[in-house]
Write an enzyme that holds these catalytic residues in place. Sequence first.
Site, PDB file in Angstrom:
ATOM      1  N   ASP A 246      92.612  19.943  51.753  1.00 16.90           N
ATOM      2  CA  ASP A 246      93.525  18.985  52.519  1.00 16.90           C
ATOM      3  C   ASP A 246      94.552  17.754  51.791  1.00 16.90           C
ATOM      4  OD1 ASP A 246      91.810  17.675  51.591  1.00 16.90           O
ATOM      5  OD2 ASP A 246      91.204  16.787  53.368  1.00 16.90           O
ATOM      6  N   HIS A 247      95.031  17.392  52.385  1.00 18.66           N
ATOM      7  CA  HIS A 247      95.820  16.418  51.780  1.00 18.66           C
ATOM      8  C   HIS A 247      95.191  15.943  50.682  1.00 18.66           C
ATOM      9  CE1 HIS A 247      93.868  14.060  55.109  1.00 18.66           C
ATOM     10  NE2 HIS A 247      94.513  13.023  54.261  1.00 18.66           N
TER      11      HIS A 247
ATOM     12  N   CYS B  85      88.300  19.507  49.511  1.00 17.18           N
ATOM     13  CA  CYS B  85      88.567  18.646  50.784  1.00 17.18           C
ATOM     14  C   CYS B  85      88.475  16.806  49.893  1.00 17.18           C
ATOM     15  CB  CYS B  85      88.338  18.255  52.274  1.00 17.18           C
ATOM     16  SG  CYS B  85      86.746  17.974  52.287  1.00 17.18           S
TER      17      CYS B  85
ATOM     18  N   THR C  96      85.581  15.183  49.496  1.00 20.06           N
ATOM     19  CA  THR C  96      84.359  15.536  49.456  1.00 20.06           C
ATOM     20  C   THR C  96      83.635  16.782  49.627  1.00 20.06           C
ATOM     21  OG1 THR C  96      83.448  15.972  51.656  1.00 20.06           O
ATOM     22  CG2 THR C  96      83.974  12.839  50.623  1.00 20.06           C
TER      23      THR C  96
ATOM     24  N   VAL D 154      83.053  18.746  51.739  1.00 19.64           N
ATOM     25  CA  VAL D 154      81.780  18.218  52.689  1.00 19.64           C
ATOM     26  C   VAL D 154      82.502  18.424  53.985  1.00 19.64           C
ATOM     27  CG1 VAL D 154      79.666  17.171  54.204  1.00 19.64           C
ATOM     28  CG2 VAL D 154      80.470  16.627  51.956  1.00 19.64           C
ATOM     29  N   GLY D 155      83.892  17.878  54.743  1.00 18.23           N
ATOM     30  CA  GLY D 155      84.238  18.765  55.753  1.00 18.23           C
ATOM     31  C   GLY D 155      84.583  19.766  56.146  1.00 18.23           C
TER      32      GLY D 155
ATOM     33  N   HIS E 153      71.243  32.826  43.769  1.00 17.85           N
ATOM     34  CA  HIS E 153      70.043  32.968  45.074  1.00 17.85           C
ATOM     35  C   HIS E 153      71.234  32.807  46.330  1.00 17.85           C
ATOM     36  CE1 HIS E 153      66.491  31.417  42.132  1.00 17.85           C
ATOM     37  NE2 HIS E 153      67.257  32.694  41.356  1.00 17.85           N
ATOM     38  N   ASN E 154      72.139  32.924  46.547  1.00 18.56           N
ATOM     39  CA  ASN E 154      72.620  32.103  48.219  1.00 18.56           C
ATOM     40  C   ASN E 154      73.259  32.767  48.110  1.00 18.56           C
ATOM     41  OD1 ASN E 154      72.025  29.012  46.776  1.00 18.56           O
ATOM     42  ND2 ASN E 154      70.605  29.931  48.000  1.00 18.56           N
TER      43      ASN E 154
ATOM     44  N   ARG F 192      63.965  39.695  46.909  1.00 14.12           N
ATOM     45  CA  ARG F 192      63.905  38.461  47.835  1.00 14.12           C
ATOM     46  C   ARG F 192      64.783  37.311  48.321  1.00 14.12           C
ATOM     47  NH1 ARG F 192      62.719  36.650  42.228  1.00 14.12           N
ATOM     48  NH2 ARG F 192      62.119  33.697  42.157  1.00 14.12           N
ATOM     49  N   HIS F 193      65.058  37.255  47.324  1.00  9.42           N
ATOM     50  CA  HIS F 193      66.251  36.176  47.248  1.00  9.42           C
ATOM     51  C   HIS F 193      67.695  36.789  48.595  1.00  9.42           C
ATOM     52  CE1 HIS F 193      65.257  33.616  44.367  1.00  9.42           C
ATOM     53  NE2 HIS F 193      65.872  34.707  43.731  1.00  9.42           N
TER      54      HIS F 193
ATOM     55  N   ARG G 212      66.002  36.132  51.911  1.00  9.83           N
ATOM     56  CA  ARG G 212      66.681  34.827  52.622  1.00  9.83           C
ATOM     57  C   ARG G 212      67.305  34.602  53.351  1.00  9.83           C
ATOM     58  NH1 ARG G 212      62.880  32.839  47.388  1.00  9.83           N
ATOM     59  NH2 ARG G 212      60.964  33.199  47.795  1.00  9.83           N
TER      60      ARG G 212
HETATM   61  C1  RB5 Z   1      90.356  12.817  54.653  1.00  9.19           C
HETATM   62  O1  RB5 Z   1      90.934  12.086  54.286  1.00  9.19           O
HETATM   63  C2  RB5 Z   1      88.672  13.354  53.976  1.00  9.19           C
HETATM   64  O2  RB5 Z   1      88.052  12.822  54.980  1.00  9.19           O
HETATM   65  C3  RB5 Z   1      88.580  14.832  54.124  1.00  9.19           C
HETATM   66  O3  RB5 Z   1      89.463  15.141  52.842  1.00  9.19           O
HETATM   67  C4  RB5 Z   1      87.214  15.069  53.231  1.00  9.19           C
HETATM   68  O4  RB5 Z   1      86.134  14.339  52.819  1.00  9.19           O
HETATM   69  C5  RB5 Z   1      86.506  15.459  54.478  1.00  9.19           C
HETATM   70  O5  RB5 Z   1      85.080  15.716  54.675  1.00  9.19           O
END
Ligand code: RB5
Length: 146
Positions: A8-9, A65, A67, A69-70, A98-99, A132-133, A136
Amino acid sequence: MKIAIGNDHAAVEMKKEICAFLEELGHEVINFGTDTGESVNYPVYGEKVGRAVASREADCGIAICGTGVGISLAANKVKGIRAVVCSEPYSAKLAKLHNNANVLCFGARVIGIELAKMIVTEWLNAEFEGGRHADRVNMIMEIENR
Ligand code: RB5
């Protein structure tokens, strides 16, 4: 390898540097990410990377992105995808050993480019150990069918 990359940005500059790094290593990069700083929605790019990997258009994917995470959550919604967020190389290596993670994610606002390159290198160089992996990992993938 053919590697799908999406961002993303928040991760435009890091994406460009990771693309250059991958190409220097001899990989082919398919860029699904945004290339401007204009605010966009990370689920779009996580899904694009996930679909490219699930359809075998790419051998694996990298999604970045703010983090990590998203974009990993979005990629993981695609059937067949095992996306992981890694902020250090040990987890990245084990995520393959393993994954058998097929999409690597990290955050451009969390780690710097040199650490990102180390994480990518460990993940790309590691090979799934199977055994085994594999049992799983199969258990994880079966969840998609319930
Ligand atoms: C964008 O501001 C931010 O939310 C995105 O890049 C990311 O960190 C989401 O998980």
